[in-house]
Scaffold this motif. Structure first.
Motif, PDB file in Angstrom:
ATOM      1  N   CYS A  65       0.783  -1.214   0.080  1.00 36.30           N
ATOM      2  CA  CYS A  65       0.166  -0.034  -0.094  1.00 36.30           C
ATOM      3  C   CYS A  65       1.029   1.375   0.076  1.00 36.30           C
ATOM      4  CB  CYS A  65      -0.936   0.151   1.103  1.00 36.30           C
ATOM      5  SG  CYS A  65      -1.933  -1.306   1.307  1.00 36.30           S
ATOM      6  N   ILE A  66       2.010   0.934  -0.141  1.00 40.11           N
ATOM      7  CA  ILE A  66       3.092   2.449  -0.084  1.00 40.11           C
ATOM      8  C   ILE A  66       3.599   2.725  -1.447  1.00 40.11           C
ATOM      9  CG2 ILE A  66       5.337   2.778   0.827  1.00 40.11           C
ATOM     10  CD1 ILE A  66       4.941   0.743   2.943  1.00 40.11           C
ATOM     11  N   SER A  67       3.950   1.712  -2.366  1.00 39.88           N
ATOM     12  CA  SER A  67       4.962   1.997  -3.384  1.00 39.88           C
ATOM     13  C   SER A  67       4.205   2.766  -4.790  1.00 39.88           C
ATOM     14  CB  SER A  67       5.422   0.637  -3.957  1.00 39.88           C
ATOM     15  OG  SER A  67       6.346   0.290  -2.864  1.00 39.88           O
ATOM     16  N   ASN A  68       3.959   4.068  -4.381  1.00 36.10           N
ATOM     17  CA  ASN A  68       3.449   4.968  -5.490  1.00 36.10           C
ATOM     18  C   ASN A  68       4.331   4.965  -6.579  1.00 36.10           C
ATOM     19  OD1 ASN A  68       4.980   6.596  -3.582  1.00 36.10           O
ATOM     20  ND2 ASN A  68       4.026   8.479  -4.801  1.00 36.10           N
ATOM     21  N   VAL A  69       5.592   4.834  -6.597  1.00 34.61           N
ATOM     22  CA  VAL A  69       6.629   4.917  -7.579  1.00 34.61           C
ATOM     23  C   VAL A  69       6.319   3.681  -8.687  1.00 34.61           C
ATOM     24  CG1 VAL A  69       8.988   4.777  -8.187  1.00 34.61           C
ATOM     25  CG2 VAL A  69       8.441   5.860  -5.820  1.00 34.61           C
ATOM     26  N   GLN A  70       5.975   2.758  -8.072  1.00 34.59           N
ATOM     27  CA  GLN A  70       5.508   1.602  -9.068  1.00 34.59           C
ATOM     28  C   GLN A  70       4.178   1.827  -9.696  1.00 34.59           C
ATOM     29  OE1 GLN A  70       7.601   0.757  -6.397  1.00 34.59           O
ATOM     30  NE2 GLN A  70       9.393   0.672  -7.670  1.00 34.59           N
ATOM     31  N   HIS A  71       3.910   2.665 -10.243  1.00 31.63           N
ATOM     32  CA  HIS A  71       2.840   3.387 -10.340  1.00 31.63           C
ATOM     33  C   HIS A  71       1.750   2.226 -11.015  1.00 31.63           C
ATOM     34  CE1 HIS A  71      -0.169   6.763 -11.081  1.00 31.63           C
ATOM     35  NE2 HIS A  71      -0.121   6.732 -12.229  1.00 31.63           N
ATOM     36  N   VAL A  72       2.156   1.796 -12.228  1.00 31.12           N
ATOM     37  CA  VAL A  72       1.153   0.893 -12.947  1.00 31.12           C
ATOM     38  C   VAL A  72       1.280  -0.474 -12.402  1.00 31.12           C
ATOM     39  CG1 VAL A  72       1.112   2.168 -14.976  1.00 31.12           C
ATOM     40  CG2 VAL A  72       2.651   0.245 -14.925  1.00 31.12           C
ATOM     41  N   GLY A  73       2.192  -0.811 -11.247  1.00 28.14           N
ATOM     42  CA  GLY A  73       2.332  -2.233 -10.719  1.00 28.14           C
ATOM     43  C   GLY A  73       3.564  -2.754 -10.822  1.00 28.14           C
ATOM     44  N   HIS A  74       4.184  -3.449  -9.864  1.00 31.33           N
ATOM     45  CA  HIS A  74       5.629  -3.833  -9.915  1.00 31.33           C
ATOM     46  C   HIS A  74       6.024  -4.506 -11.039  1.00 31.33           C
ATOM     47  CE1 HIS A  74       6.730  -2.583  -5.825  1.00 31.33           C
ATOM     48  NE2 HIS A  74       5.662  -2.447  -5.340  1.00 31.33           N
ATOM     49  N   CYS A  75       7.153  -4.459 -11.717  1.00 31.17           N
ATOM     50  CA  CYS A  75       7.769  -5.192 -12.787  1.00 31.17           C
ATOM     51  C   CYS A  75       6.582  -5.577 -13.985  1.00 31.17           C
ATOM     52  CB  CYS A  75       8.098  -6.650 -12.361  1.00 31.17           C
ATOM     53  SG  CYS A  75       9.490  -6.463 -10.948  1.00 31.17           S
ATOM     54  N   HIS A  76       5.792  -4.532 -14.201  1.00 30.33           N
ATOM     55  CA  HIS A  76       4.978  -4.678 -15.074  1.00 30.33           C
ATOM     56  C   HIS A  76       5.335  -5.089 -16.416  1.00 30.33           C
ATOM     57  CE1 HIS A  76       1.496  -4.045 -17.985  1.00 30.33           C
ATOM     58  NE2 HIS A  76       0.853  -3.803 -17.029  1.00 30.33           N
ATOM     59  N   PRO A  77       5.181  -6.380 -17.354  1.00 28.78           N
ATOM     60  CA  PRO A  77       5.741  -6.894 -18.142  1.00 28.78           C
ATOM     61  C   PRO A  77       5.759  -6.053 -19.561  1.00 28.78           C
ATOM     62  CG  PRO A  77       3.579  -8.044 -18.156  1.00 28.78           C
ATOM     63  CD  PRO A  77       4.075  -7.278 -16.525  1.00 28.78           C
ATOM     64  N   ALA A  78       4.831  -5.046 -19.847  1.00 32.56           N
ATOM     65  CA  ALA A  78       5.056  -4.050 -20.769  1.00 32.56           C
ATOM     66  C   ALA A  78       6.013  -3.082 -20.672  1.00 32.56           C
ATOM     67  CB  ALA A  78       3.490  -3.429 -20.953  1.00 32.56           C
ATOM     68  N   ILE A  79       6.302  -2.742 -19.287  1.00 29.05           N
ATOM     69  CA  ILE A  79       7.218  -1.771 -19.085  1.00 29.05           C
ATOM     70  C   ILE A  79       8.715  -2.382 -19.189  1.00 29.05           C
ATOM     71  CG2 ILE A  79       8.280  -0.026 -17.400  1.00 29.05           C
ATOM     72  CD1 ILE A  79       5.312   0.240 -18.265  1.00 29.05           C
ATOM     73  N   THR A  80       8.846  -3.515 -18.720  1.00 29.21           N
ATOM     74  CA  THR A  80      10.046  -4.072 -18.693  1.00 29.21           C
ATOM     75  C   THR A  80      10.610  -4.535 -20.192  1.00 29.21           C
ATOM     76  OG1 THR A  80       8.993  -6.220 -18.072  1.00 29.21           O
ATOM     77  CG2 THR A  80      10.008  -5.059 -16.280  1.00 29.21           C
ATOM     78  N   LYS A  81       9.447  -5.063 -20.832  1.00 26.58           N
ATOM     79  CA  LYS A  81       9.766  -5.084 -22.314  1.00 26.58           C
ATOM     80  C   LYS A  81      10.243  -3.823 -23.194  1.00 26.58           C
ATOM     81  CE  LYS A  81       7.395  -7.290 -26.453  1.00 26.58           C
ATOM     82  NZ  LYS A  81       6.019  -7.738 -26.932  1.00 26.58           N
ATOM     83  N   ALA A  82       9.666  -2.939 -22.900  1.00 27.19           N
ATOM     84  CA  ALA A  82       9.876  -1.759 -23.670  1.00 27.19           C
ATOM     85  C   ALA A  82      11.117  -1.088 -23.273  1.00 27.19           C
ATOM     86  CB  ALA A  82       8.931  -0.603 -23.337  1.00 27.19           C
ATOM     87  N   ALA A  83      11.558  -1.511 -22.115  1.00 32.76           N
ATOM     88  CA  ALA A  83      13.026  -0.951 -21.562  1.00 32.76           C
ATOM     89  C   ALA A  83      14.214  -1.812 -22.066  1.00 32.76           C
ATOM     90  CB  ALA A  83      13.049  -0.929 -19.877  1.00 32.76           C
ATOM     91  N   ALA A  84      13.833  -3.214 -21.953  1.00 41.65           N
ATOM     92  CA  ALA A  84      14.795  -4.213 -22.605  1.00 41.65           C
ATOM     93  C   ALA A  84      14.969  -3.901 -24.070  1.00 41.65           C
ATOM     94  CB  ALA A  84      14.499  -5.254 -22.244  1.00 41.65           C
TER      95      ALA A  84
END
Length: 475
Positions: A53-72
């Protein structure tokens, strides 16, 4: 070669030896070692799952596959200085511009909210040619020296207030100088800024900027009264200053119905500078300043080049674009509206059951519960808030933290994928803990009678968990 994972005790010992002790851990008495995460869940080294209930930094969810895919994918092709021409930075700036009022059309990319606020300060001073800054009480704008100077939350514990910094009352309608029963708290609080500006002018000084979080977070998850920002902006502009909205904690749809929290103050209100950070990179170091063509032009006219080596790189902007896509594709703003309203409703019903809950406030997935010892006096229940946080972690594997000047506000800024069942679980657990806490507190008020050498007396013990005094009363 894979790195062998350390035992928790080894990790903690090494951290204590190698990392500065002012860098505090969550739950420092018994830290949680987190080794992986997904969505709104964290997992420790033993596979135990914690609700975050704390991590507002991981805005769309921790380790979101779409984010990690785009970064990689982008990292595999190119990641270089933003001073080379590249599509990603302009495409991302264009997408951000579409979420903002039309006049906020120039962007500077940086790495953190602190960098963004520092740059905003520079922009304001260059444009106005003034130095002084008005901030809200209990505000926090970042960890750079320039921002410590404009953060009462920090400078009051350090060197104190600078001559060029002026602190306005926090517009807190729960425990501030103007409360819910005031006919127009927004105007009343804005007038305190007007009075402050007049005092500054009497000293022969001039205002560069009014700096405020669109929803003060460290101050206690404060929801500002309607009309406050527009009137303050009117007064600040009349004094030759600019209005800076700090959206580092609250931007990117957290409030639900709006993309930016400053938009809660009305469709016609527009800051001169907006800073953003934390949520925009979903954990990747990405932040930004948006401003007007006039302010940007004045910054350029000083003849000093501005560049940021890592701000706005192809990888950073690929991540930023992916975050915007996920917000839309998964309707996370709609989720913030629905889940946030449900959570607030459940907490409001909880308030009716527990006298210790003095106030429930918030919008979207930005919520706070203020705990008080006495509702009438609004005495902060700091120890009780810490007790709830500790038990939620130990008994329910729920991570919650506190904020506010007295650390008595339980705050909720979870990843935006937080669900209905998560909201219901949190409220059920808080209900149980508060019920047991009240029962326990009642039991701790005891009268014990003794007879010693024919001398009758009794001991009155209040709150035996934290005994500060024992009163001996002789008959």
């Amino acid at each position: 070669m894979a790195q062998e994972e350390l035992r928790k005790e080894e990790t903690l010992a090494m951290r204590n030896r190698l990392i500065g002790q002012s860098c505090k851990l969550f739950y420092s008495e018994d830290p949680v070692k987190i080794v992986r995460a997904r969505g709104q869940y964290l997992f420790d080294e033993n596979g135990k799952r914690y609700l975050d209930c704390i991590s507002n930094v991981q805005h769309v969810g921790h380790c979101h596959p779409a984010i990690t895919k785009a970064a990689a994918a982008q990292m595999d092709v190119l990641n270089t200085n933003s001073r080379f021409l590249h599509d990603n930075i302009v495409l991302y700036a264009d997408r951000l511009a579409a979420t903002l009022p039309q006049k906020l059309c120039v962007f500077y990319f940086v790495n953190s909210g602190s960098e963004a606020n520092d740059l905003a300060l520079r922009l304001a001073r260059q444009y106005t040619q003034h130095e002084d800054v008005v901030v809200l009480d209990h505000a926090y704008h970042g960890h750079l020296m320039s921002l410590i100077d404009i953060s009462p939350y920090k400078f009051r514990k350090l060197a104190g207030q600078k001559e060029w910094v002026h602190v306005a009352p926090l517009p807190d309608t729960y425990r501030g100088i103007y409360r819910e029963d005031h006919p127009n708290p927004g105007q009343a609080y804005a007038d305190t800024v007007k009075d402050l500006i007049e005092d500054v002018h009497k000293k022969g000084r001039k205002i560069s900027a009014f700096f405020a979080e669109s929803l003060p977070s460290v101050g206690g998850q404060i929801i500002l009264p309607q009309g406050y920002f527009p009137k303050v902006a009117e007064y600040v502009h009349s004094a030759g200053g600019v209005f800076v909205a700090d959206e580092v904690q609250t931007g990117f749809g957290r409030v639900g119905h709006h993309f930016w929290a400053f938009q809660l103050q009305g469709d016609d209100f527009c800051p001169d500078i907006v800073t953003m950070g934390k949520p925009m990179g979903n954990g990747h170091p990405l932040a930004c300043v948006a401003t007007t063509a006039e302010i940007a032009g004045a910054f350029t006219a000083n003849g000093v080049e501005y560049f940021n080596t890592f701000g706005g790189t192809p990888v950073s902007c690929a991540v930023g674009l992916a975050v915007l896509d996920v917000i839309v594709e998964e309707d996370l703003r709609g989720n913030a509206v629905r889940v946030g309203a449900h959570l607030k409703d459940l907490l409001t019903k909880l308030k009716a059951r527990h006298e210790i809950i003095g106030d429930v406030r918030g919008v979207g997935l930005f919520l706070g519960i203020e705990l008080v010892i006495d509702r009438e006096k609004k005495t902060p229940a700091t120890e009780a808030a810490a007790h709830v946080v500790k038990r939620l972690k130990e008994e329910d594997q729920i991570c919650v933290s506190t904020d506010g000047p007295w650390e008595n506000v339980l705050k909720f800024k979870p990843p935006m994928c937080f669900g209905m069942e998560n909201a219901e679980l949190v409220v059920q657990c808080i209900d149980r803990i508060l019920t047991e806490h009240v029962a326990s507190s009642t039991q701790h008020r005891l009268l014990w009678g003794f007879t010693l050498e024919k001398l009758d007396f009794y001991l009155e013990i209040n709150n035996s968990e934290n005994i500060k005094a024992v009163t001996v009363n002789f008959k």
